[in-house]
Each structure stands twice: as C-alpha cells, then as structure tokens.
Design a protein around this motif. Structure first.
Motif, PDB file in Angstrom:
ATOM      1  N   GLY A 114       0.803  -1.217   0.000  1.00 16.82           N
ATOM      2  CA  GLY A 114       0.000   0.000   0.000  1.00 16.82           C
ATOM      3  C   GLY A 114       0.833   1.262   0.000  1.00 16.82           C
ATOM      4  O   GLY A 114       0.319   2.352  -0.268  1.00 16.82           O
ATOM      5  N   VAL A 115       2.139   1.130   0.287  1.00 15.74           N
ATOM      6  CA  VAL A 115       3.007   2.301   0.215  1.00 15.74           C
ATOM      7  C   VAL A 115       3.097   2.829  -1.210  1.00 15.74           C
ATOM      8  O   VAL A 115       3.349   4.016  -1.422  1.00 15.74           O
ATOM      9  CB  VAL A 115       4.412   1.972   0.767  1.00 15.74           C
ATOM     10  N   GLY A 116       2.871   1.960  -2.214  1.00 15.87           N
ATOM     11  CA  GLY A 116       2.903   2.399  -3.603  1.00 15.87           C
ATOM     12  C   GLY A 116       1.869   3.468  -3.897  1.00 15.87           C
ATOM     13  O   GLY A 116       2.210   4.589  -4.314  1.00 15.87           O
ATOM     14  N   PRO A 117       0.579   3.178  -3.697  1.00 17.51           N
ATOM     15  CA  PRO A 117      -0.420   4.228  -3.894  1.00 17.51           C
ATOM     16  C   PRO A 117      -0.255   5.397  -2.926  1.00 17.51           C
ATOM     17  O   PRO A 117      -0.618   6.529  -3.259  1.00 17.51           O
ATOM     18  CB  PRO A 117      -1.756   3.511  -3.692  1.00 17.51           C
ATOM     19  N   PHE A 187      -3.559  -4.522   3.943  1.00 13.95           N
ATOM     20  CA  PHE A 187      -4.251  -5.762   4.251  1.00 13.95           C
ATOM     21  C   PHE A 187      -5.239  -5.546   5.399  1.00 13.95           C
ATOM     22  O   PHE A 187      -5.276  -4.477   6.019  1.00 13.95           O
ATOM     23  CB  PHE A 187      -3.245  -6.863   4.558  1.00 13.95           C
ATOM     24  N   ALA A 188      -6.041  -6.568   5.669  1.00  9.42           N
ATOM     25  CA  ALA A 188      -7.201  -6.413   6.546  1.00  9.42           C
ATOM     26  C   ALA A 188      -6.851  -5.885   7.938  1.00  9.42           C
ATOM     27  O   ALA A 188      -7.592  -5.057   8.490  1.00  9.42           O
ATOM     28  CB  ALA A 188      -7.932  -7.751   6.658  1.00  9.42           C
ATOM     29  N   GLU A 211      -9.004   0.764   0.395  1.00 11.12           N
ATOM     30  CA  GLU A 211      -8.811  -0.425  -0.433  1.00 11.12           C
ATOM     31  C   GLU A 211      -8.175  -1.512   0.438  1.00 11.12           C
ATOM     32  O   GLU A 211      -7.043  -1.366   0.902  1.00 11.12           O
ATOM     33  CB  GLU A 211      -7.927  -0.157  -1.642  1.00 11.12           C
ATOM     34  N   ASN A 212      -8.945  -2.566   0.661  1.00  7.87           N
ATOM     35  CA  ASN A 212      -8.515  -3.694   1.492  1.00  7.87           C
ATOM     36  C   ASN A 212      -7.917  -4.766   0.586  1.00  7.87           C
ATOM     37  O   ASN A 212      -8.595  -5.321  -0.263  1.00  7.87           O
ATOM     38  CB  ASN A 212      -9.720  -4.233   2.275  1.00  7.87           C
ATOM     39  N   PHE A 213      -6.630  -5.067   0.785  1.00  4.06           N
ATOM     40  CA  PHE A 213      -5.951  -6.063  -0.052  1.00  4.06           C
ATOM     41  C   PHE A 213      -6.283  -7.501   0.351  1.00  4.06           C
ATOM     42  O   PHE A 213      -5.804  -8.433  -0.284  1.00  4.06           O
ATOM     43  CB  PHE A 213      -4.446  -5.869   0.030  1.00  4.06           C
TER      44      PHE A 213
END
Length: 214
Positions: A114-117, A187-188, A211-213
């Motif tokens: 999630g660091v990407g977005p 993630f959750a 956005e939950n991976f």
C-alpha cells in the motif's frame, strides 16, 4: 479496457518488493489509487492478479508496486519477480473509485505494498498544489527514496513498525479541515486498525477511501 502492456523497467524498492513500470497502451488512463488486473499464461493456464497503481499520473507509462512473499507466493508471484523489460502481460482496467480525485489534502494510511499508492497520491497532491501526510506501518520500508523526497517537500511522513499503534500518528496527521480525505491501502489488519484510529481521532471512517488487499 482489456489489452496488453509491456514491462519497460523493473526496480527493487524494498525487501521482496518491486516496482514494475509498463508502457501505457493507447487510450489507457488511470488515477493514483486505482488498480489494474495483470495476467499471463503459465503452463498453459491463465493466471492474473490485481495491483494498485503507484505512479502519480499515467502518460507514456504507469507503475505498480508488487510485494512478494517468498514463502507463500505462487507461480504468478515468481513470474513477476523474474520479469524483465520487454515482458508482455494482459492488462484489464483500471478499476476502483477509492483514488485521488483532486482533494486539497490527502492523508494516506498504508501498509505493505500500500506504500505504492501512498507515495503516488502524495506526489500527485503536491504537484497539484495540495497537501499530504503519510502514515506507513511496516517492518520493512519500501519506496524509501520517494518517502524521503516527499518529506523534503513538506509531507509529514510517519514510519511505524508493524506492531505499532496507529492512533497517535493518524491524530497528528488529520486536521478535519475542508477538502481533507483519508485514504487507506493495506491488508485487513491494517485497514481495521486504520479505521479505528480515524474514529479515535474524531474522524469518520465511513468517509475514508479504503482499499482492502484481503
């Protein structure tokens, strides 16, 4: 859009984490925080996964950040880890409405890939004259160079270990002002902790873009 895309570059951006850049197909456009479906054929079987964009804009190219678990990753993870410039994949998308949409202030809570977005949204917000803050929780830091550059540009970047609580960093990062939106990518367990931290800071977790991976 259902088409193909060709890898233009692969960069290691953290432990078992890669940034894959693709030549953008004609007509492809997406916003930071949206995701695409990438696929290939392995041993005669089609395999595909979803990945969130980590580039602030889409012009001639776009980027996704891929975290690979060396113990649990499957064949497609191994394929991505070994991808080189010139590798062609199927591409569908973009998908999702939990993306940057011109917000005046973006607060991004992220973990893992999630660091990407997170860095993409912060870069885009600053480029458009806005503000940003990042709360990033992970034992292994990815996109460290981009995080450092954002901090130099005035972004409040909170780097937390995986076991750390989010409450203080989220409270410090959020202002509750007009035009501020909180984004959550991870993630959750990260998502659940982020939503609780948003509420503890006096915010509305239901108003966050999440956005939950999984």
């Amino acid at each position: 859009m259902d088409t193909t895309a060709t890898v233009s570059a692969v960069e290691t951006v953290g432990p078992d984490t890669y940034a894959l850049s693709f030549d953008a197909p004609d007509g492809f456009d997406a916003e930071p925080g949206q995701f695409v479906k990438l696929g290939t054929e392995i041993d005669g079987e089609s395999v595909a996964r979803f990945y969130t964009l980590s580039s602030p804009t889409v012009e001639d190219s776009f980027e996704v950040t891929v975290g690979i678990d060396p113990d649990e990753g499957g064949e497609f993870s191994a394929f991505l880890a070994g991808a080189e410039a010139g590798t062609e994949m199927t591409l569908s998308g973009p998908f999702g409405d939990q993306h940057y949409d011109g917000e005046a202030r973006a607060v991004i809570v992220a973990g893992g890939p999630g660091v990407g977005p997170a860095v993409a949204i912060a870069e885009r917000a600053l480029d458009e004259g806005g503000e940003a803050a990042i709360v990033y929780r992970d034992d292994d830091v990815s996109h460290a160079d981009r995080l450092d550059r954002l901090a130099e540009r005035g972004v409040a970047v909170h780097r937390l270990d995986a076991a750390d609580e989010l409450d203080a960093a989220v409270a410090e990062s959020t202002t509750g002002g007009d035009g501020e939106t909180v984004f959550v990518y991870g993630f959750a367990d990260l998502v659940a902790d982020a939503e609780a931290a948003i509420e503890a800071a006096g915010g509305d977790a239901d108003a966050a873009k999440v956005e939950n991976f999984g």
